[in-house]
Design an enzyme around this catalytic site. Structure first.
Site, PDB file in Angstrom:
ATOM      1  N   ARG A 114      -7.165   8.392   8.158  1.00 55.25           N
ATOM      2  CA  ARG A 114      -7.212   6.965   7.800  1.00 55.25           C
ATOM      3  C   ARG A 114      -8.255   6.239   8.656  1.00 55.25           C
ATOM      4  NH1 ARG A 114      -4.212   2.217   6.212  1.00 55.25           N
ATOM      5  NH2 ARG A 114      -3.725   0.855   7.981  1.00 55.25           N
ATOM      6  N   LYS A 160       3.205  -1.792   5.212  1.00 52.38           N
ATOM      7  CA  LYS A 160       4.067  -2.357   6.251  1.00 52.38           C
ATOM      8  C   LYS A 160       4.485  -3.779   5.887  1.00 52.38           C
ATOM      9  CE  LYS A 160       2.638   0.183  10.386  1.00 52.38           C
ATOM     10  NZ  LYS A 160       2.072   0.052  11.750  1.00 52.38           N
TER      11      LYS A 160
END
Length: 308
Positions: free
Chosen positions: A257, A186
Protein backbone atom coordinates in the site's frame (compact mmCIF):
# COMPACT_ATOMS: atom_id res chain seq x y z
CA UNK A 1 -15.43 -6.91 31.58
CA UNK A 2 -14.09 -6.75 35.11
CA UNK A 3 -11.05 -4.69 36.09
CA UNK A 4 -9.54 -5.84 39.38
CA UNK A 5 -7.84 -2.49 40.15
CA UNK A 6 -11.02 -0.44 39.64
CA UNK A 7 -14.10 0.15 41.73
CA UNK A 8 -17.31 -1.17 40.12
CA UNK A 9 -18.41 2.40 39.34
CA UNK A 10 -15.08 3.23 37.70
CA UNK A 11 -15.05 0.02 35.69
CA UNK A 12 -18.57 0.89 34.53
CA UNK A 13 -17.37 4.32 33.36
CA UNK A 14 -14.69 2.71 31.24
CA UNK A 15 -17.09 0.21 29.70
CA UNK A 16 -19.66 2.93 29.02
CA UNK A 17 -17.04 4.99 27.18
CA UNK A 18 -15.95 2.00 25.09
CA UNK A 19 -19.57 1.18 24.28
CA UNK A 20 -20.13 4.77 23.13
CA UNK A 21 -17.08 4.62 20.86
CA UNK A 22 -18.32 1.35 19.44
CA UNK A 23 -21.86 2.59 18.82
CA UNK A 24 -21.47 6.25 17.85
CA UNK A 25 -17.97 6.48 16.38
CA UNK A 26 -17.98 2.98 14.87
CA UNK A 27 -14.41 2.49 16.10
CA UNK A 28 -12.69 -0.69 14.85
CA UNK A 29 -12.39 -3.59 17.29
CA UNK A 30 -8.59 -3.31 17.25
CA UNK A 31 -8.78 0.37 18.24
CA UNK A 32 -11.25 -0.34 21.04
CA UNK A 33 -9.02 -3.12 22.35
CA UNK A 34 -6.01 -0.79 22.40
CA UNK A 35 -8.02 1.98 24.10
CA UNK A 36 -9.32 -0.43 26.72
CA UNK A 37 -5.82 -1.72 27.43
CA UNK A 38 -4.25 1.75 27.61
CA UNK A 39 -6.88 3.37 29.83
CA UNK A 40 -7.22 0.33 32.10
CA UNK A 41 -3.42 0.36 32.41
CA UNK A 42 -3.46 3.99 33.48
CA UNK A 43 -6.22 3.42 36.02
CA UNK A 44 -4.43 0.33 37.28
CA UNK A 45 -1.29 2.38 37.84
CA UNK A 46 -3.34 4.96 39.72
CA UNK A 47 -4.70 2.24 42.02
CA UNK A 48 -1.18 0.92 42.72
CA UNK A 49 0.09 4.47 43.20
CA UNK A 50 -2.60 5.16 45.80
CA UNK A 51 -2.64 1.72 47.37
CA UNK A 52 -6.37 1.27 46.75
CA UNK A 53 -9.04 0.92 44.10
CA UNK A 54 -9.42 3.65 41.51
CA UNK A 55 -12.78 5.40 41.97
CA UNK A 56 -14.81 8.10 40.14
CA UNK A 57 -14.01 10.59 42.92
CA UNK A 58 -10.30 9.92 42.52
CA UNK A 59 -10.49 10.45 38.78
CA UNK A 60 -11.81 13.96 39.34
CA UNK A 61 -8.67 14.78 41.38
CA UNK A 62 -5.98 13.75 38.91
CA UNK A 63 -2.96 16.04 39.22
CA UNK A 64 0.01 16.85 37.01
CA UNK A 65 2.14 14.95 39.49
CA UNK A 66 -0.02 11.86 38.92
CA UNK A 67 0.44 12.19 35.17
CA UNK A 68 4.21 12.60 35.44
CA UNK A 69 4.47 9.61 37.77
CA UNK A 70 2.47 7.41 35.37
CA UNK A 71 4.50 8.41 32.33
CA UNK A 72 7.77 7.88 34.21
CA UNK A 73 6.61 4.44 35.36
CA UNK A 74 5.67 3.49 31.80
CA UNK A 75 9.09 4.49 30.49
CA UNK A 76 10.81 2.55 33.29
CA UNK A 77 8.99 -0.60 32.29
CA UNK A 78 10.29 -0.18 28.76
CA UNK A 79 7.40 1.46 26.92
CA UNK A 80 8.66 3.40 23.91
CA UNK A 81 7.85 7.04 23.24
CA UNK A 82 5.50 6.19 20.37
CA UNK A 83 3.52 3.67 22.45
CA UNK A 84 3.36 6.05 25.41
CA UNK A 85 2.09 8.82 23.14
CA UNK A 86 -0.65 6.49 21.92
CA UNK A 87 -1.58 5.52 25.50
CA UNK A 88 -1.68 9.17 26.57
CA UNK A 89 -3.96 9.97 23.64
CA UNK A 90 -6.37 7.23 24.77
CA UNK A 91 -6.29 8.47 28.37
CA UNK A 92 -6.99 12.04 27.24
CA UNK A 93 -9.88 10.88 25.08
CA UNK A 94 -11.41 9.00 28.02
CA UNK A 95 -11.04 11.91 30.44
CA UNK A 96 -12.35 14.42 27.89
CA UNK A 97 -15.52 12.33 27.57
CA UNK A 98 -15.74 11.75 31.33
CA UNK A 99 -15.30 15.45 32.11
CA UNK A 100 -18.03 16.45 29.67
CA UNK A 101 -20.39 13.79 31.02
CA UNK A 102 -19.77 14.40 34.73
CA UNK A 103 -19.19 18.15 34.61
CA UNK A 104 -15.56 18.62 35.63
CA UNK A 105 -12.41 19.90 33.93
CA UNK A 106 -9.67 17.23 33.59
CA UNK A 107 -7.08 19.95 33.06
CA UNK A 108 -4.11 18.01 34.43
CA UNK A 109 -4.77 15.13 32.02
CA UNK A 110 -5.40 17.24 28.94
CA UNK A 111 -2.37 19.44 29.62
CA UNK A 112 0.03 16.48 29.82
CA UNK A 113 2.62 16.75 27.07
CA UNK A 114 3.06 13.86 24.72
CA UNK A 115 6.61 12.47 24.54
CA UNK A 116 8.49 13.37 21.38
CA UNK A 117 9.45 10.61 19.03
CA UNK A 118 10.88 10.28 15.56
CA UNK A 119 8.05 9.51 13.21
CA UNK A 120 8.77 6.35 11.23
CA UNK A 121 8.39 6.95 7.53
CA UNK A 122 6.75 4.33 5.35
CA UNK A 123 9.22 1.94 3.75
CA UNK A 124 7.93 1.19 0.27
CA UNK A 125 9.38 -1.28 -2.17
CA UNK A 126 11.05 -0.12 -5.35
CA UNK A 127 8.84 -0.48 -8.42
CA UNK A 128 10.71 -3.52 -9.75
CA UNK A 129 10.75 -5.10 -6.28
CA UNK A 130 6.96 -4.68 -5.97
CA UNK A 131 6.44 -6.45 -9.29
CA UNK A 132 8.93 -9.17 -8.34
CA UNK A 133 7.05 -9.68 -5.08
CA UNK A 134 3.78 -10.30 -6.93
CA UNK A 135 5.48 -12.75 -9.28
CA UNK A 136 7.22 -14.57 -6.42
CA UNK A 137 4.02 -14.85 -4.37
CA UNK A 138 2.56 -16.97 -7.16
CA UNK A 139 5.29 -19.57 -6.66
CA UNK A 140 4.70 -20.15 -2.95
CA UNK A 141 1.60 -22.38 -3.08
CA UNK A 142 1.34 -25.88 -4.53
CA UNK A 143 -2.36 -25.49 -5.34
CA UNK A 144 -2.90 -23.33 -8.40
CA UNK A 145 -6.09 -21.73 -7.05
CA UNK A 146 -4.36 -20.71 -3.81
CA UNK A 147 -1.46 -19.24 -5.77
CA UNK A 148 -3.93 -17.30 -7.91
CA UNK A 149 -5.76 -16.11 -4.78
CA UNK A 150 -2.57 -14.83 -3.16
CA UNK A 151 -1.54 -13.02 -6.35
CA UNK A 152 -4.98 -11.41 -6.60
CA UNK A 153 -4.83 -10.12 -3.01
CA UNK A 154 -1.30 -8.71 -3.29
CA UNK A 155 -2.11 -7.16 -6.66
CA UNK A 156 -5.07 -5.35 -5.09
CA UNK A 157 -2.86 -4.05 -2.28
CA UNK A 158 -0.33 -2.62 -4.74
CA UNK A 159 -2.62 -1.77 -7.64
CA UNK A 160 -5.38 -0.09 -5.61
CA UNK A 161 -3.64 0.92 -2.38
CA UNK A 162 -6.02 -1.15 -0.26
CA UNK A 163 -5.41 -2.08 3.33
CA UNK A 164 -5.22 -5.84 3.83
CA UNK A 165 -8.44 -5.67 5.89
CA UNK A 166 -10.18 -3.87 3.04
CA UNK A 167 -9.08 -6.39 0.42
CA UNK A 168 -10.10 -9.37 2.56
CA UNK A 169 -13.34 -7.63 3.51
CA UNK A 170 -14.61 -7.70 -0.09
CA UNK A 171 -17.58 -9.97 -0.69
CA UNK A 172 -18.72 -11.97 -3.68
CA UNK A 173 -20.97 -9.06 -4.62
CA UNK A 174 -17.86 -7.17 -5.79
CA UNK A 175 -17.14 -9.74 -8.52
CA UNK A 176 -16.42 -9.32 -11.30
CA UNK A 177 -14.48 -6.27 -10.16
CA UNK A 178 -15.64 -3.07 -11.87
CA UNK A 179 -13.32 -0.37 -13.19
CA UNK A 180 -14.14 1.66 -10.08
CA UNK A 181 -14.63 0.06 -6.67
CA UNK A 182 -16.33 1.52 -3.60
CA UNK A 183 -14.29 0.71 -0.49
CA UNK A 184 -15.50 1.06 3.08
CA UNK A 185 -12.42 1.79 5.16
CA UNK A 186 -11.52 3.00 8.65
CA UNK A 187 -14.30 4.72 10.54
CA UNK A 188 -16.77 3.25 8.05
CA UNK A 189 -15.74 5.95 5.55
CA UNK A 190 -16.35 5.21 1.88
CA UNK A 191 -13.99 6.06 -0.94
CA UNK A 192 -13.83 5.39 -4.66
CA UNK A 193 -10.82 3.46 -5.95
CA UNK A 194 -9.97 2.80 -9.63
CA UNK A 195 -9.19 -0.87 -10.31
CA UNK A 196 -6.37 -1.59 -12.74
CA UNK A 197 -6.97 -4.16 -15.50
CA UNK A 198 -4.17 -6.29 -13.99
CA UNK A 199 -6.05 -6.44 -10.68
CA UNK A 200 -9.34 -7.34 -12.35
CA UNK A 201 -7.61 -10.06 -14.37
CA UNK A 202 -5.90 -11.46 -11.26
CA UNK A 203 -9.20 -11.68 -9.39
CA UNK A 204 -10.96 -13.25 -12.40
CA UNK A 205 -8.23 -15.90 -12.62
CA UNK A 206 -8.57 -16.70 -8.93
CA UNK A 207 -12.35 -17.02 -9.16
CA UNK A 208 -12.11 -19.27 -12.20
CA UNK A 209 -9.76 -21.65 -10.37
CA UNK A 210 -11.34 -21.50 -6.91
CA UNK A 211 -13.11 -24.72 -5.83
CA UNK A 212 -15.44 -22.75 -3.56
CA UNK A 213 -18.71 -21.28 -4.86
CA UNK A 214 -18.94 -17.53 -5.18
CA UNK A 215 -21.62 -16.24 -2.80
CA UNK A 216 -22.87 -12.68 -2.96
CA UNK A 217 -22.78 -12.23 0.82
CA UNK A 218 -19.78 -14.48 1.39
CA UNK A 219 -16.09 -13.50 1.38
CA UNK A 220 -14.52 -12.94 -2.01
CA UNK A 221 -11.21 -14.38 -0.83
CA UNK A 222 -11.49 -17.72 0.89
CA UNK A 223 -9.15 -19.80 2.98
CA UNK A 224 -8.18 -23.34 2.07
CA UNK A 225 -11.29 -24.81 3.74
CA UNK A 226 -13.67 -22.18 2.40
CA UNK A 227 -13.85 -19.74 5.30
CA UNK A 228 -12.78 -16.12 5.17
CA UNK A 229 -9.10 -15.72 4.37
CA UNK A 230 -6.97 -14.82 7.39
CA UNK A 231 -4.66 -11.83 6.80
CA UNK A 232 -1.86 -13.75 8.51
CA UNK A 233 -1.87 -16.17 5.54
CA UNK A 234 -0.99 -13.36 3.13
CA UNK A 235 1.62 -11.98 5.53
CA UNK A 236 3.22 -15.43 5.72
CA UNK A 237 3.22 -15.85 1.94
CA UNK A 238 4.86 -12.46 1.50
CA UNK A 239 7.40 -13.30 4.21
CA UNK A 240 8.42 -16.42 2.29
CA UNK A 241 8.60 -14.48 -0.97
CA UNK A 242 10.68 -11.64 0.43
CA UNK A 243 13.20 -14.07 1.91
CA UNK A 244 13.65 -15.70 -1.48
CA UNK A 245 14.00 -12.31 -3.17
CA UNK A 246 16.37 -10.97 -0.54
CA UNK A 247 14.02 -8.10 0.38
CA UNK A 248 14.01 -6.50 3.86
CA UNK A 249 11.60 -7.48 6.63
CA UNK A 250 9.66 -4.28 5.91
CA UNK A 251 8.30 -5.93 2.72
CA UNK A 252 4.90 -6.63 4.29
CA UNK A 253 1.32 -6.43 2.96
CA UNK A 254 1.11 -2.85 4.22
CA UNK A 255 4.33 -2.02 2.36
CA UNK A 256 2.50 -2.74 -0.90
CA UNK A 257 0.00 0.00 0.00
CA UNK A 258 2.87 2.35 0.83
CA UNK A 259 4.48 1.46 -2.49
CA UNK A 260 1.27 2.28 -4.34
CA UNK A 261 1.21 5.78 -2.84
CA UNK A 262 4.92 6.46 -3.22
CA UNK A 263 5.06 5.34 -6.84
CA UNK A 264 2.01 7.46 -7.70
CA UNK A 265 3.65 10.48 -6.07
CA UNK A 266 6.94 9.83 -7.87
CA UNK A 267 5.04 9.74 -11.17
CA UNK A 268 3.59 13.18 -10.51
CA UNK A 269 0.38 12.22 -8.71
CA UNK A 270 -1.46 14.95 -6.82
CA UNK A 271 -1.09 14.67 -3.05
CA UNK A 272 -4.77 15.44 -2.41
CA UNK A 273 -5.86 12.82 -4.93
CA UNK A 274 -3.57 10.25 -3.33
CA UNK A 275 -5.09 11.13 0.05
CA UNK A 276 -8.52 10.30 -1.34
CA UNK A 277 -7.31 7.03 -2.89
CA UNK A 278 -5.75 5.90 0.37
CA UNK A 279 -8.70 6.97 2.50
CA UNK A 280 -6.59 9.11 4.84
CA UNK A 281 -8.70 11.39 7.01
CA UNK A 282 -5.89 13.92 7.29
CA UNK A 283 -3.64 15.25 4.55
CA UNK A 284 -0.76 15.24 7.05
CA UNK A 285 -0.89 11.44 7.05
CA UNK A 286 -0.46 11.36 3.28
CA UNK A 287 2.31 13.95 3.41
CA UNK A 288 4.59 11.32 4.96
CA UNK A 289 4.96 9.98 1.43
CA UNK A 290 6.46 13.29 0.34
CA UNK A 291 9.30 12.68 2.78
CA UNK A 292 9.73 9.16 1.44
CA UNK A 293 9.98 10.44 -2.11
CA UNK A 294 12.36 13.24 -1.10
CA UNK A 295 14.62 10.67 0.55
CA UNK A 296 14.69 8.59 -2.61
CA UNK A 297 15.46 11.63 -4.75
CA UNK A 298 18.29 12.61 -2.42
CA UNK A 299 19.78 9.12 -2.69
CA UNK A 300 19.68 9.35 -6.49
CA UNK A 301 21.21 12.84 -6.37
CA UNK A 302 24.06 11.78 -4.12
CA UNK A 303 24.79 8.73 -6.22
CA UNK A 304 24.62 10.38 -9.65
CA UNK A 305 25.35 14.11 -9.41
CA UNK A 306 28.95 14.98 -10.36
CA UNK A 307 29.20 17.48 -7.51
CA UNK A 308 27.55 15.29 -4.88
Amino acid sequence: MAHAALSPACADQLETWLTRLRALDDAPASTLSAYQRDVAGFLGFLARHDGGLASPARLRRITQSDMRAWMAAERRRGLGARSLARALSAVKSFFRWLGERDGFEPTAVLAARSPKYQRKLPRPLAEDAALEMIAQVELQAADSWIAARDVAVVTLLYGCGLRISEALGLTGAAAPLPEVLTIRGKGDKERIVPVLPAARTAVDTYLRLSPHPLEKDGPLFRGKRGGQLNPRVIAKVMEQARMQLGLPSSATPHAMRHSFATHLLAAGGDLRAIQELLGHASLSTTQAYTAVDATRLLEVYNAAHPKA
